[in-house]
Enzyme design. Structure first.
Site, PDB file in Angstrom:
ATOM      1  CG  HIS A  37      38.368  59.259  16.644  1.00 21.89           C
ATOM      2  ND1 HIS A  37      37.793  59.329  15.403  1.00 21.89           N
ATOM      3  CD2 HIS A  37      39.603  59.807  16.523  1.00 21.89           C
ATOM      4  CE1 HIS A  37      38.659  59.886  14.553  1.00 21.89           C
ATOM      5  NE2 HIS A  37      39.756  60.197  15.203  1.00 21.89           N
ATOM      6  CB  THR A  38      34.693  59.718  22.817  1.00 18.19           C
ATOM      7  OG1 THR A  38      35.166  61.062  22.846  1.00 18.19           O
ATOM      8  CG2 THR A  38      35.755  58.797  23.349  1.00 18.19           C
ATOM      9  N   GLY A 124      42.571  72.453   7.175  1.00 16.46           N
ATOM     10  CA  GLY A 124      43.057  71.077   7.129  1.00 16.46           C
ATOM     11  C   GLY A 124      44.057  70.770   8.231  1.00 16.46           C
ATOM     12  CB  ALA A 125      45.609  72.695  10.764  1.00 14.54           C
ATOM     13  N   GLY A 126      43.109  70.295  11.508  1.00 16.06           N
ATOM     14  CA  GLY A 126      42.457  69.642  12.638  1.00 16.06           C
ATOM     15  C   GLY A 126      41.987  70.615  13.704  1.00 16.06           C
ATOM     16  CB  SER A 128      37.035  72.706  14.163  1.00 19.70           C
ATOM     17  OG  SER A 128      37.055  71.425  14.660  1.00 19.70           O
ATOM     18  CB  SER A 129      39.090  75.773   9.271  1.00 17.52           C
ATOM     19  OG  SER A 129      39.269  74.675   8.418  1.00 17.52           O
ATOM     20  CG  ASP A 174      34.981  69.186  15.298  1.00 17.11           C
ATOM     21  OD1 ASP A 174      35.382  68.787  16.409  1.00 17.11           O
ATOM     22  OD2 ASP A 174      35.327  68.679  14.224  1.00 17.11           O
ATOM     23  CE1 TYR A 224      35.975  61.697  12.676  1.00 12.88           C
ATOM     24  CE2 TYR A 224      33.937  61.027  11.631  1.00 12.88           C
ATOM     25  CZ  TYR A 224      34.599  61.636  12.680  1.00 12.88           C
ATOM     26  OH  TYR A 224      33.880  62.144  13.728  1.00 12.88           O
TER      27      TYR A 224
HETATM   28  C1  GLA Z   1      36.666  65.339  13.856  1.00  9.40           C
HETATM   29  C2  GLA Z   1      35.144  65.265  13.919  1.00  9.40           C
HETATM   30  C3  GLA Z   1      34.643  65.231  15.366  1.00  9.40           C
HETATM   31  C4  GLA Z   1      35.377  64.163  16.184  1.00  9.40           C
HETATM   32  C5  GLA Z   1      36.891  64.251  15.974  1.00  9.40           C
HETATM   33  C6  GLA Z   1      37.621  63.117  16.613  1.00  9.40           C
HETATM   34  O1  GLA Z   1      37.122  66.546  14.368  1.00  9.40           O
HETATM   35  O2  GLA Z   1      34.567  66.357  13.255  1.00  9.40           O
HETATM   36  O3  GLA Z   1      33.259  65.033  15.379  1.00  9.40           O
HETATM   37  O4  GLA Z   1      34.881  62.898  15.883  1.00  9.40           O
HETATM   38  O5  GLA Z   1      37.239  64.270  14.604  1.00  9.40           O
HETATM   39  O6  GLA Z   1      37.497  63.177  17.984  1.00  9.40           O
END
Ligand code: GLA
Length: 400
Positions: A37-38, A124-126, A128-129, A174, A224
């Site tokens: 989240h930076t 949906g698993a974080g 970045s699909s 991502d 988010y």
């Molecule tokens: C998601 C967003 C990214 C980033 C992360 C958190 O993956 O797509 O841009 O903000 O959350 O770090």
């Protein structure tokens, strides 16, 4: 993952040969090692591309139609390049339509295409699909239309597609790492200048292991966007106090934060504290990696998780459990949630010889408490999006 020959066979069953240029392309998912989240605070992130990816096959058409077949979900969609707007019904197609829309908006001419794709990145698993789907679509459209779109520009196009068509106001991380990732390296991305440095991550004594909580990131879109607004409020506060040198939370030092924190509403102070300290952790972490100090890096991962849990409040019970279970085990140097949060995955740094025991123990421990068997992926830093093959057609398209 299916081999290319089989994929072309499916492609040829699905679509009539147009006689025009065709090719196969891929884009990977990612795991973020530290710097969460930076990115939308113009700060620093340290992600790496993973071995899980999307493969897309495509052929140019001589009209304005895009036909897509998602091989995994057996879903199909058709749309015209002349009428692109977000679809409520076929929400997965928004990633492709959004990208086509952004490419055209940037002034590049497009012709229609036939596409099929297959993915082994869990959805949906974080991991970045969605960014991988955007990036592989952009690369496919660009190459088949003979467009020269620079990698960083492509990443930005894809991010805008997600912002405008999917409605998540995500940062650049991502799409950037899916496009520019490099084998054996994590990328230290400066999300203000959009430059990056390669940070070698091929130490044979240590291993990155991802644990999938299998909790889908339900709240992610709405929460988010709320976090983004909270960060904006914090930034406005600091600009007001410290002047125009503060353009984003990236510009606020820890000392400045401490001096003013009591004047901020509690929630906003927590959000700011996370972002400001996380940026610092990325910088320190990179230094530690350069010195080969993996224990120090692991410690920073642990601190990052605490900060995401307590101050940024984007973790959840299952992610906290995975982290706690990991940290109880021998050979684990660090563990934290990765990605946007509210479910999805944790990233763990292990001494290599403990990987097998870790896998077994964490599966058992997590299942005992939640009833869910987590997926565990042992992964190496992989390369970013690429052209697998490109074959000239027997005919020439409108743009050739
Ligand atoms: C998601 C967003 C990214 C980033 C992360 C958190 O993956 O797509 O841009 O903000 O959350 O770090």
């Amino acid at each position: 993952m299916q081999d290319l020959k089989k994929l072309w066979k499916v492609f040829n069953q699905k679509f009539r040969d147009t006689g025009l240029i065709k090719g196969a392309f891929s884009a990977p998912g990612r795991v973020n090692l530290i710097g969460e989240h930076t990115d939308y605070n113009e700060g620093f992130v340290l992600p790496m591309a993973i071995e899980k990816k999307i493969i897309m096959l495509g052929q140019l058409r001589n009209d304005r139609l895009v036909q897509v077949f998602d091989l995994g979900y057996k879903a199909e969609v058709k749309f015209s390049l002349d009428s692109l707007s977000p679809s409520k019904k076929e929400s997965w197609a928004n990633y492709l339509m959004g990208v086509a829309n952004e490419i055209q908006k940037a002034g590049y001419p497009l012709q229609g295409v036939n596409l099929i794709f297959i993915s082994n990145i869990p959805k949906g698993a974080g991991l970045s699909s969605s960014a991988a789907l955007e990036v592989v679509t952009a690369l496919t459209l660009a190459k088949l239309n003979l467009l020269e779109i620079k990698p960083v520009e492509m990443a930005h196009l894809c991010r805008r597609a997600e912002n405008d068509f999917v409605g998540v106001d995500c940062g650049i991380m991502d799409q950037y790492v899916s496009r520019l990732g490099q084998k054996g390296n994590a990328l230290l991305i400066d999300c203000r200048t959009n430059n990056y440095k390669l940070i070698s991550f091929e130490d044979s004594n240590y291993q990155i292991v991802i644990c999938n909580s299998k909790i889908q990131r339900g709240l992610v879109g709405s929460e988010y966007n709320i976090r983004r607004r909270e960060c904006k409020r914090a930034t406005d506060f600091f600009t007001h106090r410290l002047g125009s040198k503060i353009r984003a939370l990236r510009d606020v030092t820890i000392e400045e934060f401490k001096r003013y924190e009591e004047y901020l509403p509690e929630t906003i102070a927590r959000r700011a504290r996370h972002v400001i300290s996380e940026n610092y952790r990325v910088q320190t972490g990179v230094q530690a990696l350069k010195e080969g100090n993996f224990s120090a890096f692991g410690q920073l991962m642990i601190e990052s998780h605490q900060s995401l849990k307590n101050d940024y409040q984007v973790s959840c019970t299952e992610l906290d459990l995975l982290v706690d279970l990991a940290l109880e085990q021998e050979g684990v140097l660090g563990a934290r949630m990765t990605g946007a949060g509210f479910g999805g995955c944790t990233v763990n740094l292990l001494r290599r010889e403990y990987v097998d025991v870790f896998k077994k123990t964490i599966k058992r421990g997590y299942k005992k408490i939640t009833g869910i068997i987590p997926d565990v992926y042992v992964t190496h830093p992989a390369e970013g999006a690429k052209v697998i093959e490109l074959r000239q057609g027997s005919k020439v398209g409108n743009n050739g």
